[in-house]
Design a protein around this motif. Structure first.
Motif, PDB file in Angstrom:
ATOM      1  N   SER A   1      -2.579  -7.676  -2.901  1.00  0.00           N
ATOM      2  CA  SER A   1      -1.459  -6.956  -3.526  1.00  0.00           C
ATOM      3  C   SER A   1      -1.612  -5.446  -3.396  1.00  0.00           C
ATOM      4  O   SER A   1      -0.622  -4.721  -3.405  1.00  0.00           O
ATOM      5  CB  SER A   1      -1.285  -7.373  -4.983  1.00  0.00           C
ATOM      6  OG  SER A   1      -2.328  -6.923  -5.785  1.00  0.00           O
ATOM      7  N   ASN A   2      -2.837  -4.972  -3.251  1.00  0.00           N
ATOM      8  CA  ASN A   2      -3.074  -3.536  -3.047  1.00  0.00           C
ATOM      9  C   ASN A   2      -3.145  -3.167  -1.567  1.00  0.00           C
ATOM     10  O   ASN A   2      -3.483  -2.033  -1.233  1.00  0.00           O
ATOM     11  CB  ASN A   2      -4.347  -3.099  -3.763  1.00  0.00           C
ATOM     12  CG  ASN A   2      -4.196  -3.132  -5.257  1.00  0.00           C
ATOM     13  OD1 ASN A   2      -3.157  -2.758  -5.791  1.00  0.00           O
ATOM     14  ND2 ASN A   2      -5.217  -3.612  -5.948  1.00  0.00           N
TER      15      ASN A   2
ATOM     16  N   ASP B   1      -9.044  -4.311   4.849  1.00  0.00           N
ATOM     17  CA  ASP B   1     -10.479  -4.401   5.151  1.00  0.00           C
ATOM     18  C   ASP B   1     -11.185  -5.348   4.179  1.00  0.00           C
ATOM     19  O   ASP B   1     -12.002  -6.174   4.592  1.00  0.00           O
ATOM     20  CB  ASP B   1     -11.146  -3.022   5.090  1.00  0.00           C
ATOM     21  CG  ASP B   1     -10.755  -2.131   6.263  1.00  0.00           C
ATOM     22  OD1 ASP B   1     -10.223  -2.663   7.259  1.00  0.00           O
ATOM     23  OD2 ASP B   1     -10.977  -0.916   6.167  1.00  0.00           O
ATOM     24  N   ASN B   2     -10.863  -5.239   2.897  1.00  0.00           N
ATOM     25  CA  ASN B   2     -11.500  -6.096   1.901  1.00  0.00           C
ATOM     26  C   ASN B   2     -11.018  -7.540   1.989  1.00  0.00           C
ATOM     27  O   ASN B   2     -11.807  -8.465   1.806  1.00  0.00           O
ATOM     28  CB  ASN B   2     -11.271  -5.545   0.496  1.00  0.00           C
ATOM     29  CG  ASN B   2     -12.063  -4.282   0.241  1.00  0.00           C
ATOM     30  OD1 ASN B   2     -13.137  -4.098   0.798  1.00  0.00           O
ATOM     31  ND2 ASN B   2     -11.534  -3.405  -0.581  1.00  0.00           N
ATOM     32  N   VAL B   3      -9.728  -7.730   2.259  1.00  0.00           N
ATOM     33  CA  VAL B   3      -9.202  -9.092   2.436  1.00  0.00           C
ATOM     34  C   VAL B   3      -9.908  -9.738   3.610  1.00  0.00           C
ATOM     35  O   VAL B   3     -10.358 -10.886   3.527  1.00  0.00           O
ATOM     36  CB  VAL B   3      -7.674  -9.083   2.657  1.00  0.00           C
ATOM     37  CG1 VAL B   3      -7.173 -10.481   3.013  1.00  0.00           C
ATOM     38  CG2 VAL B   3      -6.950  -8.559   1.434  1.00  0.00           C
ATOM     39  N   PHE B   4     -10.031  -9.008   4.695  1.00  0.00           N
ATOM     40  CA  PHE B   4     -10.687  -9.527   5.899  1.00  0.00           C
ATOM     41  C   PHE B   4     -12.147  -9.863   5.621  1.00  0.00           C
ATOM     42  O   PHE B   4     -12.661 -10.873   6.089  1.00  0.00           O
ATOM     43  CB  PHE B   4     -10.576  -8.502   7.035  1.00  0.00           C
ATOM     44  CG  PHE B   4     -11.014  -9.029   8.356  1.00  0.00           C
ATOM     45  CD1 PHE B   4     -10.193  -9.849   9.110  1.00  0.00           C
ATOM     46  CD2 PHE B   4     -12.262  -8.700   8.882  1.00  0.00           C
ATOM     47  CE1 PHE B   4     -10.588 -10.346  10.342  1.00  0.00           C
ATOM     48  CE2 PHE B   4     -12.672  -9.186  10.109  1.00  0.00           C
ATOM     49  CZ  PHE B   4     -11.831 -10.008  10.845  1.00  0.00           C
ATOM     50  N   LEU B   5     -12.809  -9.042   4.831  1.00  0.00           N
ATOM     51  CA  LEU B   5     -14.222  -9.252   4.498  1.00  0.00           C
ATOM     52  C   LEU B   5     -14.425 -10.528   3.686  1.00  0.00           C
ATOM     53  O   LEU B   5     -15.361 -11.286   3.926  1.00  0.00           O
ATOM     54  CB  LEU B   5     -14.753  -8.039   3.729  1.00  0.00           C
ATOM     55  CG  LEU B   5     -16.219  -8.038   3.364  1.00  0.00           C
ATOM     56  CD1 LEU B   5     -17.080  -7.970   4.622  1.00  0.00           C
ATOM     57  CD2 LEU B   5     -16.533  -6.869   2.453  1.00  0.00           C
ATOM     58  N   ILE B   6     -13.545 -10.801   2.736  1.00  0.00           N
ATOM     59  CA  ILE B   6     -13.693 -11.955   1.851  1.00  0.00           C
ATOM     60  C   ILE B   6     -13.187 -13.245   2.499  1.00  0.00           C
ATOM     61  O   ILE B   6     -13.666 -14.327   2.191  1.00  0.00           O
ATOM     62  CB  ILE B   6     -12.964 -11.705   0.508  1.00  0.00           C
ATOM     63  CG1 ILE B   6     -13.680 -10.594  -0.253  1.00  0.00           C
ATOM     64  CG2 ILE B   6     -12.903 -12.961  -0.327  1.00  0.00           C
ATOM     65  CD1 ILE B   6     -12.989 -10.198  -1.535  1.00  0.00           C
TER      66      ILE B   6
ATOM     67  N   TYR C   1       3.170 -12.301  -1.499  1.00  0.00           N
ATOM     68  CA  TYR C   1       2.453 -11.713  -2.625  1.00  0.00           C
ATOM     69  C   TYR C   1       2.985 -10.309  -2.886  1.00  0.00           C
ATOM     70  O   TYR C   1       3.117  -9.502  -1.985  1.00  0.00           O
ATOM     71  CB  TYR C   1       0.956 -11.639  -2.329  1.00  0.00           C
ATOM     72  CG  TYR C   1       0.277 -12.990  -2.244  1.00  0.00           C
ATOM     73  CD1 TYR C   1      -0.992 -13.155  -2.752  1.00  0.00           C
ATOM     74  CD2 TYR C   1       0.878 -14.103  -1.670  1.00  0.00           C
ATOM     75  CE1 TYR C   1      -1.635 -14.385  -2.686  1.00  0.00           C
ATOM     76  CE2 TYR C   1       0.254 -15.327  -1.606  1.00  0.00           C
ATOM     77  CZ  TYR C   1      -0.994 -15.463  -2.105  1.00  0.00           C
ATOM     78  OH  TYR C   1      -1.630 -16.669  -2.045  1.00  0.00           O
ATOM     79  N   LEU C   2       3.286 -10.034  -4.141  1.00  0.00           N
ATOM     80  CA  LEU C   2       3.854  -8.750  -4.523  1.00  0.00           C
ATOM     81  C   LEU C   2       2.778  -7.833  -5.083  1.00  0.00           C
ATOM     82  O   LEU C   2       1.652  -8.255  -5.348  1.00  0.00           O
ATOM     83  CB  LEU C   2       4.936  -8.974  -5.589  1.00  0.00           C
ATOM     84  CG  LEU C   2       6.051  -9.937  -5.209  1.00  0.00           C
ATOM     85  CD1 LEU C   2       6.926 -10.228  -6.420  1.00  0.00           C
ATOM     86  CD2 LEU C   2       6.872  -9.392  -4.068  1.00  0.00           C
ATOM     87  N   ASP C   3       3.157  -6.581  -5.294  1.00  0.00           N
ATOM     88  CA  ASP C   3       2.245  -5.653  -5.961  1.00  0.00           C
ATOM     89  C   ASP C   3       1.931  -6.191  -7.356  1.00  0.00           C
ATOM     90  O   ASP C   3       2.753  -6.867  -7.974  1.00  0.00           O
ATOM     91  CB  ASP C   3       2.887  -4.272  -6.085  1.00  0.00           C
ATOM     92  CG  ASP C   3       3.067  -3.593  -4.732  1.00  0.00           C
ATOM     93  OD1 ASP C   3       2.457  -4.070  -3.759  1.00  0.00           O
ATOM     94  OD2 ASP C   3       3.810  -2.608  -4.653  1.00  0.00           O
TER      95      ASP C   3
END
Length: 167
Positions: free
Chosen positions: A60-61, A65-70, A93-95
């Motif tokens: 949502s943010n 990079d973090n989505v890809f990492l997890i 997915y919304l904010d």
């Protein structure tokens, strides 16, 4: 009968017994690992929910990079996902989205890794209203030895199939 023949027969019988016990033990361990159980431990339930919430928060943010990492390596490989394209698979997915787990099951993969099958709702809120809930299905891999996790989305049909075949 002489002693050598008796010893040979005894050793042959002993070898057969050891092989049978070993086979039975390995089969029971494999069956135990393939079974799927409902999560009844609240600590595990909330830990896994928290992992998914972190993942949804990154989405949502728009933190690719973090989505890809997890995101699990297997999921990235199977779906040919890159850092640049990772957010495209989560268009709905919304904010300010958050995840609320409803059903959770687990499967012991090995002594360190537990696989959790999770169903819940992704919702978004702002100061004035709550958005519609989106059904969401995730797999979370928890590695207890490294204290790490990875997440991958999956569909409702897979969730139902896993539960049908895993019990």
């Amino acid at each position: 009968m002489d002693k050598k023949k008796i010893l040979a027969i005894f050793l042959a019988i002993l070898a057969i017994v050891v092989i049978l016990i070993s086979t039975f033990t390995n089969n029971s361990k494999k069956n135990e690992q393939s079974k799927i159980y409902i999560v009844t431990n609240y600590s595990n339930f909330y830990t896994v929910s928290s992992c998914i919430n972190r993942f949804v928060d990154y989405i949502s943010n728009k933190e690719s990079d973090n989505v890809f990492l997890i995101l699990s390596d297997n999921y990235k490989k199977e779906n040919k996902i890159s850092k640049e394209s990772v957010l495209n698979i989560f268009d709905g997915y919304l904010d300010n989205s958050y995840f609320e787990a409803d059903k959770m099951y687990y499967q012991n993969i090995n002594s360190n890794i537990t696989k959790f099958y999770v169903y819940g709702k992704v919702s978004a809120s702002n100061a004035f209203e709550l958005s519609d809930n989106i059904d969401a299905y995730f797999i979370v891999y928890l590695d207890s030895s490294n204290k790490t996790f990875s997440v991958e989305p999956y569909n409702a049909d897979s969730f139902k199939e896993v539960l049908k075949n895993g019990k």
